[in-house]
Design an enzyme around this catalytic site. Structure first.
Site, PDB file in Angstrom:
ATOM      1  N   GLY A 343       0.836  -1.212   0.000  1.00  0.00           N
ATOM      2  CA  GLY A 343       0.000   0.000   0.000  1.00  0.00           C
ATOM      3  C   GLY A 343       0.864   1.253   0.000  1.00  0.00           C
ATOM      4  O   GLY A 343       0.578   2.223  -0.683  1.00  0.00           O
ATOM      5  N   TRP A 346       2.354   1.635  -3.401  1.00  0.00           N
ATOM      6  CA  TRP A 346       1.338   2.108  -4.350  1.00  0.00           C
ATOM      7  C   TRP A 346       1.350   3.642  -4.399  1.00  0.00           C
ATOM      8  O   TRP A 346       1.184   4.233  -5.463  1.00  0.00           O
ATOM      9  CB  TRP A 346      -0.052   1.613  -3.925  1.00  0.00           C
ATOM     10  CG  TRP A 346      -1.157   2.094  -4.808  1.00  0.00           C
ATOM     11  CD1 TRP A 346      -1.623   1.485  -5.947  1.00  0.00           C
ATOM     12  CD2 TRP A 346      -1.935   3.295  -4.670  1.00  0.00           C
ATOM     13  NE1 TRP A 346      -2.629   2.230  -6.503  1.00  0.00           N
ATOM     14  CE2 TRP A 346      -2.845   3.337  -5.744  1.00  0.00           C
ATOM     15  CE3 TRP A 346      -1.955   4.324  -3.741  1.00  0.00           C
ATOM     16  CZ2 TRP A 346      -3.769   4.368  -5.913  1.00  0.00           C
ATOM     17  CZ3 TRP A 346      -2.865   5.355  -3.906  1.00  0.00           C
ATOM     18  CH2 TRP A 346      -3.757   5.374  -4.973  1.00  0.00           C
ATOM     19  N   HIS A 347       1.580   4.263  -3.227  1.00  0.00           N
ATOM     20  CA  HIS A 347       1.558   5.724  -3.188  1.00  0.00           C
ATOM     21  C   HIS A 347       2.762   6.340  -3.874  1.00  0.00           C
ATOM     22  O   HIS A 347       2.685   7.450  -4.385  1.00  0.00           O
ATOM     23  CB  HIS A 347       1.482   6.219  -1.733  1.00  0.00           C
ATOM     24  CG  HIS A 347       0.119   6.074  -1.143  1.00  0.00           C
ATOM     25  ND1 HIS A 347      -0.296   4.916  -0.531  1.00  0.00           N
ATOM     26  CD2 HIS A 347      -0.928   6.923  -1.091  1.00  0.00           C
ATOM     27  CE1 HIS A 347      -1.541   5.073  -0.121  1.00  0.00           C
ATOM     28  NE2 HIS A 347      -1.952   6.281  -0.451  1.00  0.00           N
ATOM     29  N   GLY A 348       3.875   5.654  -3.858  1.00  0.00           N
ATOM     30  CA  GLY A 348       5.043   6.226  -4.512  1.00  0.00           C
ATOM     31  C   GLY A 348       6.255   5.346  -4.368  1.00  0.00           C
ATOM     32  O   GLY A 348       6.334   4.522  -3.451  1.00  0.00           O
ATOM     33  N   PHE A 499       0.302  10.061  -7.608  1.00  0.00           N
ATOM     34  CA  PHE A 499       0.276   8.632  -7.306  1.00  0.00           C
ATOM     35  C   PHE A 499      -0.344   7.864  -8.455  1.00  0.00           C
ATOM     36  O   PHE A 499      -0.364   6.718  -8.522  1.00  0.00           O
ATOM     37  CB  PHE A 499      -0.492   8.360  -6.008  1.00  0.00           C
ATOM     38  CG  PHE A 499       0.047   9.167  -4.845  1.00  0.00           C
ATOM     39  CD1 PHE A 499       1.412   9.356  -4.709  1.00  0.00           C
ATOM     40  CD2 PHE A 499      -0.794   9.741  -3.930  1.00  0.00           C
ATOM     41  CE1 PHE A 499       1.921  10.105  -3.656  1.00  0.00           C
ATOM     42  CE2 PHE A 499      -0.310  10.486  -2.873  1.00  0.00           C
ATOM     43  CZ  PHE A 499       1.055  10.671  -2.742  1.00  0.00           C
TER      44      PHE A 499
END
Lengths: 499, 83
Positions: A343, A346-348, A499
């Site tokens: 997770g 996923w953001h960066g 993102f």
């Protein structure tokens, strides 16, 4: 194209008119909606609009093939092969654009440097040459806006068709409209195929009532949160503090962190609100993406309220398939950690995002154990007395604020400087301070906008819904004027675009 | 179904009229500010296009005094907030 701009206002007006004018010709309407979505995306890059369309066609073809194999009772391993192909395609696309730079520049090369130094001059020369070849190539990779969002939508579609939870879309046009639908294309919510594909297939009819009052309310609230609150908090408090933490004293850094916590909520929930509102005006319904997240009493509760579409996606397609909480405490901890590490990624593509994910995973595992020991892990456990709930809210807000330092810091040096400055009473530059009545008021106003989430104001909303259309439209235009007058010149992009 | 979950909508014709009126009123109240924003765009065909569109609207609305509420808000609350 950004939501709070004249270009988007003109674009939406044209789309609204033609979308409803074509209500009697479904195929032309679907083709128009897809063209509008591609134009919206192509406004930023036509090349990537083509890639989006190609992704839609490939994913739909894979889904149709998997469905045909399932109908023909093909062996599980054959169907699985197609599923692996679909997952690999989507993750490959996301991985290439989002993680190639990270893998080479932040993981592989730093790992090889000490090894090559030990191996001698020839190895060092080889590494220098490799870096000289790779870095210019990495610089050419541009991250397509919203790729994480539409890739996750495509993945959920392929996985759900494989599990036979949803049928493939009736035509590629319906699926392409689901994947590329412009309100949620670049920053969510991540709407599931089961929710949106049937709406795309059926298309809203002229006889169906439009929830105009709710749509207008969401759009105006979103514009207020973004253009007035989030932009102000970013430019006056959060950006300066995160840019030069060493200049500020602890209380100023603390206010900067609070400001960022409120800014990211106002920024991201504003995008979701405007997306849901514009979709409603076109006759489509999206699920809610935020529900007063900083009112959560536990971190688990926070994740049920923050970016709901992503947290439920991670739960359904990662945490539960890994085994969830069904295989003992140790396995649950590992599953939570894997889910939140991914997770975070996923953001960066940065170590600080991984640290942010790891912190949430570890905290959730500890919280689970603690709630179990206290006997408060049952779904039907009685609610805690209000002082305990209030303390829980304050505590969780600060836990989340601590994690935002990692999230926003970007580099380990910034995070360290922020944490160091938090413990310092006096500023390095005496006249630099963030505390003022206006700063506190803006943080408080942004925090209070959470009362507008969900259906907390449903009675007032019902009353406004009963207003005649002309009164609603005039009032909305006047409120919009007030919002625009309060906001600064120009519009900053939404945080979640990256993102 | 819970009362709060019941969707409350209006017929398409009324919603369509509402959207058109909203755009008209919003344009009337904001045309002058919109034109000023367009003036600070970087030079090129995009700027020329938007200026050509917003110029006449801004002039008409300013002549009719529709720009005053926005100017008042900007002068008072907006300035206090953004300076």
């Amino acid at each position: 194209m950004l939501f709070p701009t004249t270009a988007f206002a003109v674009f939406f007006f044209v789309v609204f008119q033609i979308h409803w004018a074509l209500a009697g010709v479904p195929r032309a309407r679907k083709a128009f909606l897809l063209a509008a979505s591609l134009f919206f995306y192509g406004f930023w890059s036509w090349k990537f609009a083509g890639m989006l369309l190609a992704s839609a066609l490939i994913n739909h073809a894979l889904a149709v093939r998997m469905d045909a194999l399932a109908r023909a009772a093909a062996p599980q391993r054959v169907r699985r092969r197609w599923l692996v192909g679909g997952v690999a395609f989507n993750l490959g696309l996301l991985g290439f654009f989002k993680y190639t730079g990270f893998i080479f520049a932040d993981a592989l090369f730093p790992l090889l440097r000490p090894i090559c130094l030990r191996l001698g001059p020839a190895a060092v020369a080889w590494l220098v040459g490799a870096q000289e070849d790779v870095y210019p190539w990495l610089a050419k990779i541009v991250l397509p806006v919203g790729i994480s969002f539409f890739t996750f939508q495509a993945l959920s579609y392929v996985l759900d068709v494989h599990r036979r939870r949803v049928a493939p879309a009736r035509s590629w046009l319906d699926f392409a409209n689901y994947l590329a639908f412009f309100p949620q294309l670049v920053a969510g919510p991540i709407v599931r195929a089961a929710e949106l594909v049937p709406q795309m297939e059926r298309m809203p009819g002229r006889a169906e009532p439009i929830e105009a009052a709710r749509a207008v309310f969401l759009i105006l609230v979103g514009l207020f949160k973004k253009t007035v609150v989030a932009n102000w908090l970013a430019t006056r408090l959060a950006d300066p503090v995160f840019a030069w933490p060493e200049r500020f004293a602890g209380p100023d850094v603390l206010l900067g962190v609070y400001a960022y916590a409120v800014q990211i909520y106002c920024d991201f929930s504003a995008y979701s609100d405007i997306a849901i509102g514009t979709a409603l005006l076109l006759g489509f319904r999206f699920p809610a993406n935020f529900n007063a997240p900083y009112f959560a009493t536990t971190l688990q509760d926070f994740w049920r309220r923050w970016h709901i579409s992503l947290s439920s996606w991670l739960r359904d397609y990662l945490y539960v398939p890994l085994g969830g909480s069904r295989a003992g405490a140790a396995r649950t901890t590992v599953n939570l950690l894997i889910t939140f590490l991914l997770g975070g990624l996923w953001h960066g593509a940065a170590w600080t995002f991984l640290a942010w994910g790891a912190f949430h995973g570890i905290y959730l595992a500890l919280e689970r154990a603690m709630l179990k020991a206290l006997g408060r892990n049952k779904r039907n456990a009685p609610p805690a007395p209000w002082p305990v709930a209030l303390l829980g809210r304050i505590w969780i807000f600060h836990v989340v604020c601590f994690s935002w330092i990692w999230f926003r810091g970007g580099r380990l040096e910034t995070v360290t400087a922020m944490l160091h400055s938090l413990g310092r009473w006096r500023a390095a530059v005496p006249e630099v301070a963030t505390w003022s009545a206006l700063s506190v008021a803006m943080v408080a106003v942004g925090f209070a906008t959470q009362f507008l989430d969900g259906d907390r104001l449903w009675r007032a909303a019902r009353k406004v819904s009963a207003w005649p259309a002309w009164a609603l439209a005039t009032a909305a235009a006047i409120v919009l004027t007030g919002i625009l007058a309060l906001g600064p010149e120009g519009v900053a992009p939404f945080i979640y675009f990256q993102f | 179904m819970d009362e709060r979950e019941k969707p409350v909508g209006m017929p398409l014709k009324k919603a369509w009229g509402g959207v058109v009126l909203f755009y008209a009123v919003a344009l009337a109240l904001n045309a002058a500010a919109l034109h000023r924003n367009n003036e600070i765009l970087s030079y090129g065909p995009v700027r020329s296009f938007w200026l050509a569109v917003s110029g006449p609207a801004a002039k008409t609305c300013a002549a009719l005094g529709f720009d005053r509420p926005r100017a008042f808000w900007t002068r008072t609350a907006g300035k206090a907030l953004n300076e």
